[in-house]
Design a protein around this motif. Structure first.
Motif, PDB file in Angstrom:
ATOM      1  N   GLY A  81       2.121  -6.255 -10.865  1.00  0.00           N
ATOM      2  CA  GLY A  81       1.901  -5.031 -10.108  1.00  0.00           C
ATOM      3  C   GLY A  81       2.829  -4.926  -8.914  1.00  0.00           C
ATOM      4  O   GLY A  81       3.309  -3.829  -8.578  1.00  0.00           O
ATOM      5  N   LEU A  82       3.098  -6.058  -8.268  1.00  0.00           N
ATOM      6  CA  LEU A  82       4.034  -6.068  -7.143  1.00  0.00           C
ATOM      7  C   LEU A  82       5.454  -5.736  -7.622  1.00  0.00           C
ATOM      8  O   LEU A  82       6.169  -4.946  -6.994  1.00  0.00           O
ATOM      9  N   VAL A  83       5.852  -6.343  -8.742  1.00  0.00           N
ATOM     10  CA  VAL A  83       7.176  -6.059  -9.313  1.00  0.00           C
ATOM     11  C   VAL A  83       7.264  -4.588  -9.702  1.00  0.00           C
ATOM     12  O   VAL A  83       8.289  -3.918  -9.453  1.00  0.00           O
ATOM     13  N   ASN A  84       6.203  -4.078 -10.296  1.00  0.00           N
ATOM     14  CA  ASN A  84       6.152  -2.672 -10.704  1.00  0.00           C
ATOM     15  C   ASN A  84       6.307  -1.741  -9.506  1.00  0.00           C
ATOM     16  O   ASN A  84       6.983  -0.709  -9.572  1.00  0.00           O
ATOM     17  N   ALA A  85       5.680  -2.134  -8.399  1.00  0.00           N
ATOM     18  CA  ALA A  85       5.779  -1.323  -7.185  1.00  0.00           C
ATOM     19  C   ALA A  85       7.217  -1.250  -6.686  1.00  0.00           C
ATOM     20  O   ALA A  85       7.685  -0.181  -6.261  1.00  0.00           O
ATOM     21  N   PHE A  86       7.931  -2.368  -6.739  1.00  0.00           N
ATOM     22  CA  PHE A  86       9.309  -2.398  -6.247  1.00  0.00           C
ATOM     23  C   PHE A  86      10.260  -1.651  -7.184  1.00  0.00           C
ATOM     24  O   PHE A  86      11.190  -0.976  -6.732  1.00  0.00           O
ATOM     25  N   LEU A  87      10.027  -1.771  -8.488  1.00  0.00           N
ATOM     26  CA  LEU A  87      10.958  -1.176  -9.437  1.00  0.00           C
ATOM     27  C   LEU A  87      10.698   0.307  -9.666  1.00  0.00           C
ATOM     28  O   LEU A  87      11.643   1.095  -9.807  1.00  0.00           O
ATOM     29  N   PHE A  88       9.421   0.697  -9.720  1.00  0.00           N
ATOM     30  CA  PHE A  88       9.105   2.063 -10.114  1.00  0.00           C
ATOM     31  C   PHE A  88       8.176   2.789  -9.138  1.00  0.00           C
ATOM     32  O   PHE A  88       7.720   3.897  -9.428  1.00  0.00           O
ATOM     33  N   GLY A  89       7.869   2.173  -8.011  1.00  0.00           N
ATOM     34  CA  GLY A  89       6.961   2.804  -7.063  1.00  0.00           C
ATOM     35  C   GLY A  89       7.509   4.098  -6.489  1.00  0.00           C
ATOM     36  O   GLY A  89       8.690   4.188  -6.151  1.00  0.00           O
ATOM     37  N   GLU A  90       6.634   5.104  -6.373  1.00  0.00           N
ATOM     38  CA  GLU A  90       7.035   6.407  -5.854  1.00  0.00           C
ATOM     39  C   GLU A  90       6.541   6.640  -4.425  1.00  0.00           C
ATOM     40  O   GLU A  90       6.782   7.704  -3.859  1.00  0.00           O
ATOM     41  N   PHE A  91       5.873   5.644  -3.858  1.00  0.00           N
ATOM     42  CA  PHE A  91       5.187   5.837  -2.576  1.00  0.00           C
ATOM     43  C   PHE A  91       6.007   5.370  -1.379  1.00  0.00           C
ATOM     44  O   PHE A  91       5.541   5.480  -0.237  1.00  0.00           O
ATOM     45  N   TRP A  92       7.211   4.874  -1.591  1.00  0.00           N
ATOM     46  CA  TRP A  92       7.960   4.230  -0.502  1.00  0.00           C
ATOM     47  C   TRP A  92       8.263   5.180   0.651  1.00  0.00           C
ATOM     48  O   TRP A  92       8.290   4.771   1.817  1.00  0.00           O
ATOM     49  N   ALA A  93       8.481   6.448   0.342  1.00  0.00           N
ATOM     50  CA  ALA A  93       8.770   7.419   1.406  1.00  0.00           C
ATOM     51  C   ALA A  93       7.587   7.553   2.360  1.00  0.00           C
ATOM     52  O   ALA A  93       7.758   7.852   3.551  1.00  0.00           O
ATOM     53  N   PHE A 108       0.706   2.516 -11.055  1.00  0.00           N
ATOM     54  CA  PHE A 108       1.751   3.000 -10.154  1.00  0.00           C
ATOM     55  C   PHE A 108       2.285   1.924  -9.212  1.00  0.00           C
ATOM     56  O   PHE A 108       3.098   2.206  -8.350  1.00  0.00           O
ATOM     57  N   GLY A 109       1.790   0.698  -9.345  1.00  0.00           N
ATOM     58  CA  GLY A 109       2.298  -0.386  -8.498  1.00  0.00           C
ATOM     59  C   GLY A 109       1.209  -1.017  -7.648  1.00  0.00           C
ATOM     60  O   GLY A 109       0.277  -0.336  -7.203  1.00  0.00           O
ATOM     61  N   GLY A 110       1.337  -2.315  -7.426  1.00  0.00           N
ATOM     62  CA  GLY A 110       0.315  -3.078  -6.726  1.00  0.00           C
ATOM     63  C   GLY A 110       0.340  -2.915  -5.219  1.00  0.00           C
ATOM     64  O   GLY A 110       0.818  -3.789  -4.493  1.00  0.00           O
ATOM     65  N   SER A 111      -0.188  -1.812  -4.750  1.00  0.00           N
ATOM     66  CA  SER A 111      -0.307  -1.562  -3.315  1.00  0.00           C
ATOM     67  C   SER A 111      -1.279  -0.405  -3.101  1.00  0.00           C
ATOM     68  O   SER A 111      -1.337   0.529  -3.908  1.00  0.00           O
TER      69      SER A 111
END
Length: 399
Positions: free
Chosen positions: A44-56, A277-280
């Motif tokens: 989930g952490l890797v998924n967040a970095f590669l495909f996460g849409e929430f960084w903004a 959608f990513g581990g966060s």
């Protein structure tokens, strides 16, 4: 870093060293679910970095998500794993002895905390200028209520099973103060969890002490009636919270927006059904911001896991719970576990049930107490395996 996290680090190291020293560090049919879930969260952490849409939403602050996972996520699963293995190694008598000690320490602690909360440790707020709610300083009223009730099961156990009049009285006092503290918060989730708690303890505890159970119910009903009729307990605030003009006909208001966030989650999960959608927690905050305009978590354990880790993550988490409660049915269905002494092993199962019920309205999938209870419940299940192995050995010797 909080005191709780420091304690977790200490016990992870302590349990690990003890298991390694005894050469008992192994993966069995129960701990493998925890290992699987650990890899789910890691991916989930890797998924967040590669495909996460929430960084903004967080200004591309990668350290924030890394810190969230390495401080709040991974340690909880590791703690549950090593604690489970340690309790399993120490045995049933060890756990019963510690639970028995907890039925002394926790009720006393709850009395002290309740007194502090009712006197100087609260913050009051007016809900629509209709009722006054009290909140424990620095705590969410919903989480405070649910944790208080989960720990209050230790007090209730003393009421049903203690042979000492003194500790029975302590249990009664502690249980009443916990219930009244929940009432003061006027948390809808807390009040519903209180009702669920009453049902569970009557179902599980009354079977082993029917006479005392009937006495407790009768005294409780009479006591409640005296408080209400005498004007010492006003139930009108509870009515207002559930059925008042500010919530009537509006499900969103009744659930404080939770139905809106649930709808948001279910409408969005189809985009990434399997992996999430990513581990966060920022993944759910981003989705709710996009759909409702509010940067809020899902306020639901199961939807939170579904959004972050997808259907795969949710199924693995549910598999852990199913394994634990399946063990409960097996353990307490065996004659060797039907003694009065073993009834204390019901406490972690009831407490875990309350945490999971409260989790329908709370995003506390990484709450420390939740993973502590999961570890204990899995350990109780492992004792049935030990008992069956011992019974099989005895049969073989006779043959």
């Amino acid at each position: 870093i909080t005191l709780t996290k420091i304690q977790a680090i200490f016990f992870i190291l302590f349990f690990s060293v003890e298991l390694l020293r005894r050469n008992k560090f192994s993966i069995d049919k129960r701990s493998r679910y925890l290992v699987m879930y650990f890899f789910v969260t890691l991916f989930g952490l890797v998924n967040a970095f590669l495909f996460g849409e929430f960084w903004a939403l967080i200004g591309w602050n990668y350290n924030q998500v890394i810190r969230e996972n390495f401080i709040s996520v991974f340690p909880k699963i590791i703690f549950a794993f090593v604690m489970y293995m340690y309790i399993k190694e120490k045995g049933k008598s060890y756990l019963i002895e510690n639970l028995r000690l907890a039925t002394r320490v926790i009720p006393l602690s709850l009395i002290i905390v309740s007194i502090y909360f009712m006197t100087i440790g609260n913050v009051s707020s007016d809900w629509w200028n209709v009722v006054t709610r009290l909140t424990f300083q620095g705590a969410d009223p919903n989480e405070f209520s649910a944790i208080f009730l989960a720990l209050g099961v230790f007090s209730i156990y003393s009421v049903f099973f203690s042979k000492s009049r003194v500790w029975t009285l302590v249990g009664v006092l502690s249980s009443l103060m916990v219930a009244y503290s929940v009432f003061l918060t006027l948390s809808r989730g807390g009040i519903l969890t209180l009702l669920f708690c009453i049902v569970l303890v009557l179902v599980f505890f009354s079977k082993r002490n029917m006479r005392r159970s009937l006495t407790i119910v009768l005294i409780g009903v009479v006591f409640l009636g005296i408080l209400v009729m005498g004007g010492f307990l006003d139930l009108n605030p509870v009515y207002e919270r559930f059925f008042g003009k500010h919530v009537r006909g509006d499900v969103s208001s009744l659930t404080a927006g939770r139905t809106d966030w649930a709808e948001s989650a279910l409408n969005s999960i189809g985009e990434r059904l399997f992996l999430g959608f990513g581990g966060s927690t920022y993944a759910s905050r981003w989705i709710n911001y996009q759909n409702t305009g509010k940067s809020a978590v899902m306020h639901n354990i199961y939807l939170e896991i579904l959004i972050q880790y997808g259907i795969i993550g949710l199924l693995v988490f549910l598999a852990i719970l199913i394994r634990a409660f399946k063990d409960m049915l097996v353990v307490f269905g065996e004659k060797s576990f039907m003694t009065r002494e073993d009834s204390i092993l019901l406490i972690p199962y009831i407490s875990l049930s309350l945490m999971l019920f409260a989790g329908l309205a709370l995003s506390w999938e990484w709450r420390e107490l939740l993973w502590y209870l999961i570890a204990v419940c899995l350990a109780v299940g492992s004792f049935s395996d030990v008992q069956r192995d011992n019974d099989l050995t005895i049969v073989r010797r006779r043959i």
